[in-house]
Design an enzyme around this catalytic site. Sequence first.
Site, PDB file in Angstrom:
ATOM      1  N   GLU A 293       6.951  99.155 -49.564  1.00  0.00           N
ATOM      2  CA  GLU A 293       5.490  99.071 -49.636  1.00  0.00           C
ATOM      3  C   GLU A 293       5.130  97.968 -50.629  1.00  0.00           C
ATOM      4  O   GLU A 293       5.889  97.681 -51.561  1.00  0.00           O
ATOM      5  CB  GLU A 293       4.907 100.407 -50.105  1.00  0.00           C
TER       6      GLU A 293
ATOM      7  N   ASP B 281       3.193  87.665 -62.532  1.00  0.00           N
ATOM      8  CA  ASP B 281       2.528  86.375 -62.348  1.00  0.00           C
ATOM      9  C   ASP B 281       1.207  86.352 -63.117  1.00  0.00           C
ATOM     10  O   ASP B 281       0.510  87.366 -63.187  1.00  0.00           O
ATOM     11  CB  ASP B 281       2.270  86.157 -60.847  1.00  0.00           C
TER      12      ASP B 281
ATOM     13  N   ASN C  13      12.169  77.928 -61.163  1.00  0.00           N
ATOM     14  CA  ASN C  13      11.429  77.722 -62.418  1.00  0.00           C
ATOM     15  C   ASN C  13      11.989  76.573 -63.267  1.00  0.00           C
ATOM     16  O   ASN C  13      11.324  76.105 -64.194  1.00  0.00           O
ATOM     17  CB  ASN C  13      11.416  79.002 -63.260  1.00  0.00           C
TER      18      ASN C  13
ATOM     19  N   SER D 137      12.935  82.472 -61.989  1.00  0.00           N
ATOM     20  CA  SER D 137      13.486  82.150 -60.671  1.00  0.00           C
ATOM     21  C   SER D 137      14.325  80.873 -60.747  1.00  0.00           C
ATOM     22  O   SER D 137      14.207  80.074 -61.695  1.00  0.00           O
ATOM     23  CB  SER D 137      12.365  81.964 -59.652  1.00  0.00           C
ATOM     24  N   SER D 138      15.151  80.661 -59.740  1.00  0.00           N
ATOM     25  CA  SER D 138      15.948  79.434 -59.687  1.00  0.00           C
ATOM     26  C   SER D 138      15.042  78.214 -59.518  1.00  0.00           C
ATOM     27  O   SER D 138      15.450  77.092 -59.827  1.00  0.00           O
ATOM     28  CB  SER D 138      16.969  79.519 -58.549  1.00  0.00           C
TER      29      SER D 138
END
EC number: 2.5.1.-
Length: 227
Positions: free
Chosen positions: A194, A16, A64, A61-62
């Site tokens: 984590e 990101d 986007n 991503s779907s």
Amino acid sequence: MSGEGQQARHVAIIMDGNGRWAKRKHLPRAMGHRKGVEAVRELVRSLKDTSIECLTLYAFSSENWKRPEDEVDDLMNLMRKFIKSDLPEFIANDVKLAIIGDWQGLAPDIVEMLEDALAQTAHGSRTLAVALNYGSHAEIARAARLAAAEGEIDEAAIARHLFTADLPPLDLLIRTSGEVRLSNFLLWQAAYAEMIFTDVLWPDFNPDHLRAALDDFANRERRFGGR
């Protein structure tokens, strides 16, 4: 389980900050995406010096598809160039490509390039998994449908039908750019992973940042719900 010295086999990254990186430098948003691809390239080259057996990257991503058409087109063209330019290096460095998500829904020429890349890298010893046209909610719903078609729906049945079924369990999830959310990424797989959230924007994320994250992981104590 004591965390001292433990090694992360599977690391996932939400990449990101490309747009913000470009904005801060007064550059077009497309330049941020291009610089982000360079960061991917550098990170993949560094994998041989780490414990990582699988690196999973959230590339598209779907959701986007909601972005402006010119930005989506630029991302798709970057994908084409990346596959074409980096495939020989993947093969030379024994990197196996895996794709998670509904990638067959991409443009036919990209699907053909990906199929070829998957075939040519099938025997690599270290995996780069790329999430394309991916959304975790849709992945879990799909896995549940497939499990139901076989009979009883339980956790094991759903896990068997996730896109990541052939990958090691997720150990560490990293998100760059200072945002603290998962954005519909690996929700099932991240149950006991984590997590590290860093303010570093993705184009500036480099192998030193990855090594620092691995060191942080090595010193954590993972209880998996126990004491």
